[in-house]
Design a protein around this motif. Structure first.
Motif, PDB file in Angstrom:
ATOM      1  N   ASP A  92       0.819  -1.219   0.000  1.00 30.95           N
ATOM      2  CA  ASP A  92       0.000   0.000   0.000  1.00 30.95           C
ATOM      3  C   ASP A  92       0.849   1.263   0.000  1.00 30.95           C
ATOM      4  O   ASP A  92       0.400   2.322  -0.446  1.00 30.95           O
ATOM      5  N   ARG A 135       1.555   1.877  -3.595  1.00 29.31           N
ATOM      6  CA  ARG A 135       0.272   2.068  -4.284  1.00 29.31           C
ATOM      7  C   ARG A 135      -0.310   3.454  -4.004  1.00 29.31           C
ATOM      8  O   ARG A 135      -0.701   4.172  -4.922  1.00 29.31           O
ATOM      9  N   VAL A 136      -0.361   3.831  -2.729  1.00 29.97           N
ATOM     10  CA  VAL A 136      -0.921   5.134  -2.368  1.00 29.97           C
ATOM     11  C   VAL A 136      -0.068   6.258  -2.947  1.00 29.97           C
ATOM     12  O   VAL A 136      -0.584   7.279  -3.411  1.00 29.97           O
ATOM     13  N   SER A 193       1.703   6.123  -5.720  1.00 33.12           N
ATOM     14  CA  SER A 193       1.448   6.160  -7.163  1.00 33.12           C
ATOM     15  C   SER A 193       0.126   6.837  -7.472  1.00 33.12           C
ATOM     16  O   SER A 193       0.018   7.617  -8.426  1.00 33.12           O
ATOM     17  N   GLU A 194      -0.892   6.554  -6.652  1.00 39.79           N
ATOM     18  CA  GLU A 194      -2.208   7.152  -6.864  1.00 39.79           C
ATOM     19  C   GLU A 194      -2.184   8.668  -6.712  1.00 39.79           C
ATOM     20  O   GLU A 194      -2.974   9.373  -7.338  1.00 39.79           O
ATOM     21  N   ASN A 195      -1.291   9.164  -5.869  1.00 36.65           N
ATOM     22  CA  ASN A 195      -1.232  10.605  -5.595  1.00 36.65           C
ATOM     23  C   ASN A 195      -0.065  11.303  -6.298  1.00 36.65           C
ATOM     24  O   ASN A 195       0.188  12.484  -6.042  1.00 36.65           O
ATOM     25  N   SER A 196       0.645  10.572  -7.158  1.00 42.95           N
ATOM     26  CA  SER A 196       1.857  11.128  -7.776  1.00 42.95           C
ATOM     27  C   SER A 196       1.566  12.355  -8.626  1.00 42.95           C
ATOM     28  O   SER A 196       2.418  13.229  -8.773  1.00 42.95           O
ATOM     29  N   GLU A 199      -0.217  14.790  -7.916  1.00 39.71           N
ATOM     30  CA  GLU A 199      -0.308  15.991  -7.083  1.00 39.71           C
ATOM     31  C   GLU A 199       1.044  16.383  -6.495  1.00 39.71           C
ATOM     32  O   GLU A 199       1.125  17.344  -5.725  1.00 39.71           O
TER      33      GLU A 199
END
Length: 555
Positions: A213, A216-217, A219-222, A224
């Motif tokens: 995670d 993953r987290v 990458s999801e917010n990259s 920003e």
């Protein structure tokens, strides 16, 4: 008051007993007490916590078995008179239903221990109320340079340095970072089991078996984020493996820093962080050309590079012509060295300081120059000047008095990446200076003397002190001086090559700093790189030239 260090600590249980739960954020200058109680090579964070507790009078401590060092901290604290209450929670390393049950059992044992320590009964209603009033932890959204923190927990002083450099920490992905929605507990349910699940499913640290995670987290917010600062603690290698994975898989600019959790390395940390933020800002702005188009003919600017050994000044006109420069010893006071260098450069032109429209300072002493209009890190300044002096340069090797650094440029001359040596002086000008005294050979003659070497000697110790002992041993064996110096040059080249490998070697190369005048070191580096190195006409003023160029851009 009860101190804790880990986000898996059930702080709501502590608070429900009327005790204040305080997260320990060490601010120590050394480990005087800790090293009498713990092994010198144990995790510096564990030692810092012990030192902080003793210094600040925190006598109650709740720990989690996150690693062997914290377990040793528990053993030491348990047997040290300064501590009254010390408890260790055995947190599972997996996140599943069985782990929830194990964690619930651990919390029940902790509650019984707290009841015995406080003389109070556990208040279930108060505990549920405390958990239910907790707000979701939402990351800050801000303008400007947005940074994510990764790796192990980070000092508050380092956080301040990031903000002072002009960036904001929008995400905290360190081992204490927590991105979990608040849980709501009901009185009729198995509230401890729900709370156990709530803790274990927080943003996972590296101790967890499944910590995917984290990436993953991120990458999801990259989208920003502008950059990542990855922190590791000395003698703790777990997070270094994650950094290696991220370096290959994430395209966001990333800076790796390592601290020993004392305040002593803040000067070098300031340079790295500011240079990283400057690099991001440079990438986010368009390249500016046509310097001097709107500058008056009589405009003069100066760049001043205040280093540990020398202070250098370059004075430039609107056409980017270097009109004057000076190189003086910094001495015991950086401000005094700066004033002397500026006076000498001005004297060559026959002008006063008030004729200068802008002065930019750089180098380690840049913050101590009161007459400078602005300060910029030497990373940015060297990159600016290197491309100005030779626009084919893609890799800069700067070896100064107390540090060495390698800087990678893109095709437009902007800094892509950089790496600096750690606190150790091995491979720097100071290293060669010490060896010069040991060998009784003037520093400016060492390069030429080394060219006459015959026996290929290896100096195996990278530490300056141990290397000096090795040199003394070679002298005792009656080895020839040129052979010993050649061995020293090779050791400097080897240390520098490791920095070059970290940023990725790319031709063409430029060498700056005082060591660039040592032909022996240059030749050893060229051999290891398999490429020629461009040496500027005066390699010591490159940082000052870059500062002067930035001064022109700012007008």
């Amino acid at each position: 008051m009860i101190g804790y260090v880990c986000k898996y600590t059930p702080i709501h249980i502590i608070s429900s007993f009327g005790q204040e739960a305080v997260k320990i954020a060490p601010r120590v200058s050394g480990f005087n007490r800790a090293e009498t109680l713990m092994h010198p090579n144990i995790c510096t964070y564990a030692k810092a916590v012990l030192e902080e507790c003793i210094d600040s009078g925190i006598c109650n401590l709740v720990l989690v078995n996150c690693c062997d060092s914290i377990k040793r901290l528990y053993d030491v604290a348990k047997s040290t008179a300064e501590f009254k209450y010390v408890y260790l929670i055995d947190v599972p390393r997996k996140r599943n239903r069985a782990s929830d049950l194990i964690m619930k059992n651990e919390m029940m044992k902790f509650i019984r221990s707290m009841e015995k320590f406080t003389g109070k009964k556990f208040d279930r209603g108060k505990f549920i109320e405390l958990v239910n009033t907790r707000k979701d932890e939402i990351h800050k959204k801000s303008a400007g340079i947005k940074i994510a923190l990764m790796g192990s927990r980070i000092k508050s002083s380092t956080l301040r340095q990031i903000e002072e450099a002009g960036a904001s920490v929008d995400f905290d992905f360190t081992c204490t970072g927590n991105f979990t929605k608040s849980t709501v507990l009901e009185k009729d349910e198995d509230f401890l089991l729900s709370y156990a699940s709530f803790l274990l499913n927080s943003f996972p640290c590296m101790r967890m078996v499944d910590n995917r995670d984290r990436i993953r987290v991120l990458s999801e917010n990259s989208g920003e984020l502008d950059g990542i600062i990855y922190h590791t603690t000395k003698f703790c290698d777990a997070y270094s493996f994650e950094y290696a994975v991220l370096k290959k898989s994430i395209s966001i600019p990333m800076l790796k820093i390592e601290t020993d959790y004392t305040e002593k390395g803040n000067g070098q940390m300031k340079t790295r962080i500011e240079a990283f933020v400057e690099t991001i800002k440079s990438k986010n702005t368009q390249h500016r050309g046509n310097y001097g188009a709107n500058i008056k003919d009589d405009i003069l600017v100066a760049g001043i590079d205040s280093g540990s050994t020398s202070t250098n000044v370059a004075i430039m006109d609107k056409n980017r012509e270097i009109l004057s420069y000076s190189i003086v010893r910094t001495g015991a006071k950086s401000q005094r060295g700066a004033e002397k260098a500026m006076k000498e450069a001005l004297k060559k032109l026959g002008i006063e300081r008030d004729r200068l429209s802008r002065i930019i300072s750089t180098g380690y002493g840049r913050v101590s120059i009161p007459f400078a209009d602005r300060e910029i890190t030497e990373i940015t300044c060297h990159g600016k000047a290197a491309y100005f002096l030779n626009n084919e340069i893609r890799t800069i090797i700067d070896i100064g008095g107390q540090d060495s650094k390698v800087i990678r440029l893109d095709d437009g001359g902007k800094v892509m990446d950089f790496a600096m040596n750690d606190k150790c002086a091995a491979g720097t000008g100071r290293f060669l200076e010490m060896m010069s005294r040991t060998l009784e050979v003037p520093l400016d003659e060492m390069g030429k003397r080394s060219l006459n070497w015959k026996e290929d000697i290896d100096i195996t110790s990278m530490c300056t002190v141990f290397a000096e002992s090795e040199v003394v041993s070679l002298i005792a064996q009656n080895k020839e001086i040129p052979d010993i110096i050649h061995g020293l040059n090779k050791s400097v080249a080897t240390k520098t090559l490791s920095l070059a490998n970290r940023v990725g070697k790319k031709e063409a190369y430029m060498m700056t700093g005082g060591v660039a005048k040592n032909i022996g070191v240059v030749k050893c580096l060229e051999e290891k790189l398999g490429s020629k190195i461009f040496i500027p006409q005066e390699p010591q003023i490159v940082g000052a030239v870059g500062a002067a160029l930035i001064a022109l851009e700012s007008i």
